[in-house]
Design a protein around this motif. Structure first.
Motif, PDB file in Angstrom:
ATOM      1  N   CYS A  77      -2.778 -33.902  47.074  1.00  0.00           N
ATOM      2  CA  CYS A  77      -3.381 -32.872  46.222  1.00  0.00           C
ATOM      3  C   CYS A  77      -4.184 -33.451  45.063  1.00  0.00           C
ATOM      4  CB  CYS A  77      -2.299 -31.951  45.666  1.00  0.00           C
ATOM      5  SG  CYS A  77      -1.314 -31.127  46.919  1.00  0.00           S
ATOM      6  N   GLY A  78      -4.158 -34.741  44.842  1.00  0.00           N
ATOM      7  CA  GLY A  78      -4.914 -35.350  43.754  1.00  0.00           C
ATOM      8  C   GLY A  78      -4.189 -35.260  42.429  1.00  0.00           C
TER       9      GLY A  78
ATOM     10  N   ALA B 106      -1.482 -30.922  40.285  1.00  0.00           N
ATOM     11  CA  ALA B 106      -2.367 -31.024  41.449  1.00  0.00           C
ATOM     12  C   ALA B 106      -3.750 -30.539  41.057  1.00  0.00           C
ATOM     13  CB  ALA B 106      -1.807 -30.207  42.607  1.00  0.00           C
ATOM     14  N   GLN B 107      -4.752 -31.366  41.261  1.00  0.00           N
ATOM     15  CA  GLN B 107      -6.107 -31.034  40.839  1.00  0.00           C
ATOM     16  C   GLN B 107      -6.794 -30.053  41.770  1.00  0.00           C
ATOM     17  OE1 GLN B 107      -8.262 -34.662  39.816  1.00  0.00           O
ATOM     18  NE2 GLN B 107      -6.283 -35.641  39.532  1.00  0.00           N
ATOM     19  N   ASP B 108      -6.243 -29.883  42.967  1.00  0.00           N
ATOM     20  CA  ASP B 108      -6.872 -28.986  43.937  1.00  0.00           C
ATOM     21  C   ASP B 108      -6.222 -27.615  43.977  1.00  0.00           C
ATOM     22  OD1 ASP B 108      -4.488 -29.466  45.183  1.00  0.00           O
ATOM     23  OD2 ASP B 108      -5.359 -30.170  47.061  1.00  0.00           O
ATOM     24  N   ASP B 109      -5.375 -27.314  42.993  1.00  0.00           N
ATOM     25  CA  ASP B 109      -4.812 -25.966  42.856  1.00  0.00           C
ATOM     26  C   ASP B 109      -3.597 -25.701  43.745  1.00  0.00           C
ATOM     27  OD1 ASP B 109      -4.941 -23.604  41.407  1.00  0.00           O
ATOM     28  OD2 ASP B 109      -6.229 -22.596  42.852  1.00  0.00           O
ATOM     29  N   CYS B 110      -2.951 -26.733  44.320  1.00  0.00           N
ATOM     30  CA  CYS B 110      -1.708 -26.455  45.046  1.00  0.00           C
ATOM     31  C   CYS B 110      -0.550 -26.458  44.045  1.00  0.00           C
ATOM     32  CB  CYS B 110      -1.496 -27.394  46.226  1.00  0.00           C
ATOM     33  SG  CYS B 110      -1.336 -29.133  45.855  1.00  0.00           S
TER      34      CYS B 110
ATOM     35  N   PHE C 270      -8.168 -25.135  36.394  1.00  0.00           N
ATOM     36  CA  PHE C 270      -7.901 -25.513  37.802  1.00  0.00           C
ATOM     37  C   PHE C 270      -8.684 -24.600  38.740  1.00  0.00           C
ATOM     38  CE2 PHE C 270      -4.409 -27.116  35.374  1.00  0.00           C
ATOM     39  CZ  PHE C 270      -4.133 -28.325  35.966  1.00  0.00           C
ATOM     40  N   PRO C 271      -9.080 -25.090  39.927  1.00  0.00           N
ATOM     41  CA  PRO C 271      -9.010 -26.494  40.350  1.00  0.00           C
ATOM     42  C   PRO C 271      -9.985 -27.337  39.545  1.00  0.00           C
ATOM     43  CG  PRO C 271     -10.182 -25.194  41.988  1.00  0.00           C
ATOM     44  CD  PRO C 271      -9.689 -24.234  40.940  1.00  0.00           C
ATOM     45  N   CYS C 272      -9.682 -28.623  39.461  1.00  0.00           N
ATOM     46  CA  CYS C 272     -10.497 -29.489  38.597  1.00  0.00           C
ATOM     47  C   CYS C 272     -10.961 -30.759  39.312  1.00  0.00           C
ATOM     48  CB  CYS C 272      -9.725 -29.845  37.326  1.00  0.00           C
ATOM     49  SG  CYS C 272      -8.122 -30.584  37.619  1.00  0.00           S
ATOM     50  N   ILE C 273     -11.163 -30.652  40.605  1.00  0.00           N
ATOM     51  CA  ILE C 273     -11.675 -31.804  41.372  1.00  0.00           C
ATOM     52  C   ILE C 273     -13.194 -31.775  41.337  1.00  0.00           C
ATOM     53  CG2 ILE C 273     -11.931 -32.729  43.703  1.00  0.00           C
ATOM     54  CD1 ILE C 273      -9.058 -32.160  44.178  1.00  0.00           C
TER      55      ILE C 273
END
Length: 126
Positions: free
Chosen positions: A63-64, A86-90, A123-126
């Motif tokens: 998830c980063g 988790a940077q991808d919002d999980c 978020f998400p923050c990728i």
């Protein structure tokens, strides 16, 4: 015998302990810089109360996680105790000190995200 087995299992599960954490700050990447902002005591308490007592577990999640989306606390000796989101919002959090993950409910992660958004971490923050 069944009750004793259940109690042993329950007691053997490692849980996140926030009792010695203090002085949190938010750490995130704004696209070009790593930004840190001191949290209010109320926001610290709210985040820690959500995470406190949750089961810790080992997993290989992609998830980063890292300082680009984190809350850094200190223990009573001044050692940094990072909590990575988790940077991808999980809905997982990584306790760097424990080197284990924490599952967080959808409702609780939304509360945490709303707190962190006040500091600029969205978020998400990728």
């Amino acid at each position: 015998l069944i009750i004793v087995s259940l109690l042993l299992y329950k007691c053997s599960v490692k849980r996140f302990d926030s009792s010695k954490l203090l002085n949190g700050y938010v750490s995130f990447n704004d696209g070009s810089n790593l930004v840190t902002k001191r949290m209010t005591a109320e926001d610290e308490r709210n985040i820690l109360s959500i995470l406190d007592g949750n089961k810790l577990f080992h997993e290989s999640l992609s998830c980063g996680f890292g300082p680009e989306a984190a809350v850094i606390f200190y223990d009573e000796t001044g050692i940094e105790m990072p909590i990575y989101f988790a940077q991808d919002d999980c809905d997982y959090v990584y306790s760097a000190q424990d080197q284990m993950f924490i599952a967080v409910s959808d409702a609780d992660i939304e509360v945490i995200y709303s707190i962190l958004a006040r500091y600029g971490l969205v978020f998400p923050c990728i």
